[in-house]
Scaffold this motif. Sequence first.
Motif, PDB file in Angstrom:
ATOM      1  N   MET A   1     -11.107  -2.686  -3.532  1.00 23.24           N
ATOM      2  CA  MET A   1     -11.179  -1.317  -2.485  1.00 23.24           C
ATOM      3  C   MET A   1      -9.900  -0.440  -2.790  1.00 23.24           C
ATOM      4  SD  MET A   1     -11.448  -1.190   1.777  1.00 23.24           S
ATOM      5  CE  MET A   1     -13.226  -1.935   1.735  1.00 23.24           C
ATOM      6  N   SER A   2     -10.307   0.887  -2.861  1.00 22.39           N
ATOM      7  CA  SER A   2      -9.205   1.770  -2.819  1.00 22.39           C
ATOM      8  C   SER A   2      -8.555   2.002  -1.401  1.00 22.39           C
ATOM      9  CB  SER A   2      -9.683   3.213  -3.226  1.00 22.39           C
ATOM     10  OG  SER A   2      -8.860   4.292  -2.968  1.00 22.39           O
ATOM     11  N   PRO A   3      -7.244   2.088  -1.605  1.00 19.96           N
ATOM     12  CA  PRO A   3      -6.610   2.447  -0.468  1.00 19.96           C
ATOM     13  C   PRO A   3      -7.077   3.402   0.598  1.00 19.96           C
ATOM     14  CG  PRO A   3      -5.187   3.173  -2.308  1.00 19.96           C
ATOM     15  CD  PRO A   3      -6.475   2.588  -2.569  1.00 19.96           C
ATOM     16  N   ILE A   4      -7.979   4.232  -0.045  1.00 15.85           N
ATOM     17  CA  ILE A   4      -8.320   5.414   1.111  1.00 15.85           C
ATOM     18  C   ILE A   4      -9.902   5.218   1.528  1.00 15.85           C
ATOM     19  CG2 ILE A   4      -6.694   7.188   0.338  1.00 15.85           C
ATOM     20  CD1 ILE A   4      -8.833   8.150  -1.370  1.00 15.85           C
ATOM     21  N   ARG A   5     -10.452   4.130   1.050  1.00 18.69           N
ATOM     22  CA  ARG A   5     -11.961   3.761   1.494  1.00 18.69           C
ATOM     23  C   ARG A   5     -11.843   3.224   2.818  1.00 18.69           C
ATOM     24  NH1 ARG A   5     -12.266   6.039  -2.807  1.00 18.69           N
ATOM     25  NH2 ARG A   5     -13.019   5.061  -4.834  1.00 18.69           N
ATOM     26  N   PRO A   6     -12.998   3.259   3.421  1.00 19.81           N
ATOM     27  CA  PRO A   6     -13.220   2.907   4.804  1.00 19.81           C
ATOM     28  C   PRO A   6     -12.948   1.394   4.907  1.00 19.81           C
ATOM     29  CG  PRO A   6     -15.147   4.209   4.045  1.00 19.81           C
ATOM     30  CD  PRO A   6     -14.487   3.895   3.047  1.00 19.81           C
ATOM     31  N   GLY A   7     -12.396   1.126   6.021  1.00 24.37           N
ATOM     32  CA  GLY A   7     -12.284  -0.476   6.425  1.00 24.37           C
ATOM     33  C   GLY A   7     -10.871  -0.622   6.417  1.00 24.37           C
ATOM     34  N   ARG A   8     -10.429  -1.851   6.767  1.00 25.90           N
ATOM     35  CA  ARG A   8      -8.947  -2.296   6.600  1.00 25.90           C
ATOM     36  C   ARG A   8      -8.337  -2.215   5.250  1.00 25.90           C
ATOM     37  NH1 ARG A   8      -7.242  -4.822  11.229  1.00 25.90           N
ATOM     38  NH2 ARG A   8      -8.633  -5.305  12.815  1.00 25.90           N
ATOM     39  N   ALA A   9      -7.090  -1.830   5.045  1.00 25.78           N
ATOM     40  CA  ALA A   9      -6.535  -2.050   3.922  1.00 25.78           C
ATOM     41  C   ALA A   9      -6.408  -3.233   3.278  1.00 25.78           C
ATOM     42  CB  ALA A   9      -5.086  -1.340   3.809  1.00 25.78           C
ATOM     43  N   LYS A  10      -6.360  -3.258   2.115  1.00 23.94           N
ATOM     44  CA  LYS A  10      -6.161  -4.678   1.354  1.00 23.94           C
ATOM     45  C   LYS A  10      -4.767  -4.621   0.621  1.00 23.94           C
ATOM     46  CE  LYS A  10     -10.914  -6.153   0.574  1.00 23.94           C
ATOM     47  NZ  LYS A  10     -11.627  -6.500  -0.581  1.00 23.94           N
ATOM     48  N   VAL A  11      -4.440  -5.693  -0.300  1.00 27.79           N
ATOM     49  CA  VAL A  11      -3.210  -5.799  -0.666  1.00 27.79           C
ATOM     50  C   VAL A  11      -3.165  -5.003  -1.960  1.00 27.79           C
ATOM     51  CG1 VAL A  11      -1.534  -7.447  -1.779  1.00 27.79           C
ATOM     52  CG2 VAL A  11      -3.116  -8.227   0.109  1.00 27.79           C
ATOM     53  N   ALA A  12      -1.847  -4.437  -2.149  1.00 31.99           N
ATOM     54  CA  ALA A  12      -1.801  -3.492  -3.354  1.00 31.99           C
ATOM     55  C   ALA A  12      -1.965  -4.113  -4.642  1.00 31.99           C
ATOM     56  CB  ALA A  12      -0.188  -2.976  -3.184  1.00 31.99           C
ATOM     57  N   THR A  13      -2.913  -3.338  -5.368  1.00 35.57           N
ATOM     58  CA  THR A  13      -3.235  -4.102  -6.616  1.00 35.57           C
ATOM     59  C   THR A  13      -2.150  -3.708  -7.784  1.00 35.57           C
ATOM     60  OG1 THR A  13      -4.463  -1.830  -7.213  1.00 35.57           O
ATOM     61  CG2 THR A  13      -5.697  -3.783  -5.914  1.00 35.57           C
ATOM     62  N   VAL A  14      -1.402  -2.701  -7.402  1.00 34.52           N
ATOM     63  CA  VAL A  14      -0.272  -2.532  -8.476  1.00 34.52           C
ATOM     64  C   VAL A  14       1.015  -2.655  -7.982  1.00 34.52           C
ATOM     65  CG1 VAL A  14       0.693  -0.502  -9.892  1.00 34.52           C
ATOM     66  CG2 VAL A  14      -1.411  -0.539  -9.270  1.00 34.52           C
ATOM     67  N   SER A  15       1.523  -4.031  -8.647  1.00 30.52           N
ATOM     68  CA  SER A  15       3.014  -4.293  -8.357  1.00 30.52           C
ATOM     69  C   SER A  15       3.940  -3.456  -8.749  1.00 30.52           C
ATOM     70  CB  SER A  15       3.216  -5.729  -8.679  1.00 30.52           C
ATOM     71  OG  SER A  15       3.203  -5.849  -9.906  1.00 30.52           O
ATOM     72  N   ALA A  16       5.333  -3.317  -8.253  1.00 28.44           N
ATOM     73  CA  ALA A  16       6.446  -2.611  -8.730  1.00 28.44           C
ATOM     74  C   ALA A  16       6.864  -3.381 -10.234  1.00 28.44           C
ATOM     75  CB  ALA A  16       7.691  -2.922  -7.700  1.00 28.44           C
ATOM     76  N   ALA A  17       6.566  -4.632 -10.540  1.00 30.33           N
ATOM     77  CA  ALA A  17       7.028  -5.123 -11.905  1.00 30.33           C
ATOM     78  C   ALA A  17       5.935  -4.576 -12.672  1.00 30.33           C
ATOM     79  CB  ALA A  17       6.928  -6.497 -11.723  1.00 30.33           C
ATOM     80  N   GLU A  18       4.560  -4.475 -12.382  1.00 29.78           N
ATOM     81  CA  GLU A  18       3.522  -3.968 -13.365  1.00 29.78           C
ATOM     82  C   GLU A  18       4.052  -2.443 -13.729  1.00 29.78           C
ATOM     83  OE1 GLU A  18      -1.070  -2.808 -13.649  1.00 29.78           O
ATOM     84  OE2 GLU A  18      -0.358  -4.076 -11.890  1.00 29.78           O
ATOM     85  N   LEU A  19       4.309  -1.667 -12.687  1.00 28.50           N
ATOM     86  CA  LEU A  19       4.699  -0.501 -12.949  1.00 28.50           C
ATOM     87  C   LEU A  19       5.692  -0.193 -13.718  1.00 28.50           C
ATOM     88  CD1 LEU A  19       4.083   2.533 -12.168  1.00 28.50           C
ATOM     89  CD2 LEU A  19       5.453   2.365 -10.245  1.00 28.50           C
TER      90      LEU A  19
ATOM     91  N   GLY B   1      -1.545  -0.027   3.152  1.00 28.32           N
ATOM     92  CA  GLY B   1      -1.489  -0.905   1.942  1.00 28.32           C
ATOM     93  C   GLY B   1      -0.318  -0.766   0.642  1.00 28.32           C
ATOM     94  N   HIS B   2       0.420   0.554   1.064  1.00 28.41           N
ATOM     95  CA  HIS B   2       1.802   0.668   0.471  1.00 28.41           C
ATOM     96  C   HIS B   2       1.487   0.781  -1.232  1.00 28.41           C
ATOM     97  CE1 HIS B   2       3.994   0.299   3.896  1.00 28.41           C
ATOM     98  NE2 HIS B   2       3.530  -0.702   4.381  1.00 28.41           N
ATOM     99  N   ALA B   3       0.051   1.142  -1.264  1.00 28.03           N
ATOM    100  CA  ALA B   3      -0.279   0.950  -3.048  1.00 28.03           C
ATOM    101  C   ALA B   3      -0.333   2.350  -3.500  1.00 28.03           C
ATOM    102  CB  ALA B   3      -1.535   0.346  -3.043  1.00 28.03           C
ATOM    103  N   ALA B   4      -0.366   3.299  -2.592  1.00 28.97           N
ATOM    104  CA  ALA B   4      -0.827   4.655  -3.091  1.00 28.97           C
ATOM    105  C   ALA B   4       0.160   5.257  -4.168  1.00 28.97           C
ATOM    106  CB  ALA B   4      -0.932   5.918  -2.010  1.00 28.97           C
ATOM    107  N   SER B   5       1.404   5.040  -3.677  1.00 28.24           N
ATOM    108  CA  SER B   5       2.545   5.735  -4.851  1.00 28.24           C
ATOM    109  C   SER B   5       2.410   4.924  -5.978  1.00 28.24           C
ATOM    110  CB  SER B   5       3.816   5.361  -4.265  1.00 28.24           C
ATOM    111  OG  SER B   5       4.389   4.111  -3.903  1.00 28.24           O
ATOM    112  N   ARG B   6       2.296   3.714  -6.052  1.00 29.28           N
ATOM    113  CA  ARG B   6       2.408   2.936  -7.187  1.00 29.28           C
ATOM    114  C   ARG B   6       0.910   3.226  -8.141  1.00 29.28           C
ATOM    115  NH1 ARG B   6       4.994  -0.950  -4.100  1.00 29.28           N
ATOM    116  NH2 ARG B   6       2.984  -1.932  -3.754  1.00 29.28           N
ATOM    117  N   GLN B   7      -0.151   3.439  -7.385  1.00 28.21           N
ATOM    118  CA  GLN B   7      -1.392   3.568  -7.794  1.00 28.21           C
ATOM    119  C   GLN B   7      -1.224   5.018  -8.541  1.00 28.21           C
ATOM    120  OE1 GLN B   7      -3.550   1.140  -7.586  1.00 28.21           O
ATOM    121  NE2 GLN B   7      -5.385   2.017  -8.470  1.00 28.21           N
TER     122      GLN B   7
END
Length: 568
Positions: free
Chosen positions: A1-19, A269-275
Amino acid sequence: MSPIRPGRAKVATVSAAELGTRTTELSMALVSGADELDPSGVEVARRVVDKAVERSGIAGDHTVVALAGATGSGKSSLFNALVGGDVAAIGARRPTTSRPTAGLWGDADASELLDWLGVAARHVVDTAPGAGEGPVDDSRAVQVVGSLDGLVLLDLPDFDSRELEHRREAERVLELVDVFVWVTDPQKYADARLHDEFVTLMSHHDAVTLGVLNQSDRLTAEGVKTLTQDLARLLVADGVADAKVIATSTVTGQGIADLRQRLANAVAGHAASRQRLKADVVGAATRLRPGVADTEADVGRVPREALDASLARAAGVPIVLDAVARDYRREAFAHTGWLFARWTKGFAADPLRRLRLDRTGGRPPIPVEIDGADVRAVLGRSSIPAPTVSTASAVDLATRSFVRDASEGLPVRWTQAVEDAVVGGDGTLSDSLDRAVIGTSLRARRPVWWFVVNILQWVLGLVALAGLVWYAVLWVFALLQLPRPETPAVGILPLPLVMLVVGVLLGIGLGILSRWWARVGARHRRTVVGKRLTESVAAVADEHILIPVDEVLLRHRETREHLEAAAG
């Protein structure tokens, strides 16, 4: 699920290490192949790398969301509704937002991030219960799940503003934010500038992209549904996969709570910046990927026979081999020829000396501090005739053919890099070939049969000489009318005569046989030395052609692998 999709946020899919890994791979691709890649793409990739490094180094865990839209779309009104106050100036017809305005949620210090964004106007949102809610449509009330703490909401200048400075400022900030919220209205939702110049160019950020159809209070319920579906279709056509559109109204409060919820999801989700940064890295690497081929040639397997043969001719190897064969026959005659005919050797010119290749005692060691330009002064220069025009043309043709085979399938810039890497047009190749010939041993250990035949020739020569002296003594006795000593005989022939005849005839015969055998040995010596010279010429080809070409192909392979790793 995207971090801006409806519902509860999910765990970030892009880690700092991967980025970090992807950013490093893109940076390494620029190091190895920037000169051979598309210049505009390289410039974009460098900005992406710099942005990723700078953003990753900024303390805090904020999510930057930009409200971007055309003049009159109601961005500022929507911004005020979200922050719960009249922070941004509102203009109905002409653009009033000239500089970005930031709304901050939470207590975390975002000064460093806002300085990096270049946003001076800042407003801290009151997060007390009931504060900052703005108008809400009671019939569509939605309970926001999660907190907006850490959100940095930006109200950007209109990207279609008549003021060029406003447009440039909007474009600058859009390069840096994490989430795009494209705000439009029923009149301009299909505007070509929005879709062609912004949404399409940033469509690879679909995971952090949201469409908002503002001012929905001007439409009927059926009209809102129709335009929302049409805007979603346009976004998909722009390249935004699974596009989502929210209909909002700052007058009735419709969709405001839904928009807050999606922003809360992005923050939680704290995922948007890394995404966003990952999308930028992937986009830059994907843009550069056509600049490299899917594979490259193995230099070690590229046919080089024609190249080596043409270089050997240019180095005068056939001339040197002829001289080696003549030198062998000359030296063989000096050691195996008839003893009393060897003095004629002095009348024949030394073939290797004529070419200044007669160094048999070893060459002086080259001083460690000497540079390449003075090597010839130490080793000297041979007198091998300079290559003819046809020979030089053959070298050029063979080199071009080898380079063409080695660069087959490469893009134009890489092919040109392979050609530029080949050294030879400034005379260094000719000097290197000459030094290679000079530095090659053209002689070998004397054959054993020379030693054996030489002993036999000396024995036969001494026998003939003894017979001649014996006859001379007998002649002196006869001249002085002295009693002649008894002379041994072999059958009816006097022994001195036998010794003279046998010594002369066998010596001449052995010399003729040795000369024939020396021709065989000369061919063998020619073959042995030919192999040495071939290896020396091949070493020069490696140094001036193969190794430089291989270095370019290695950079090509490294660039391709880094780009593929960056793009995933």
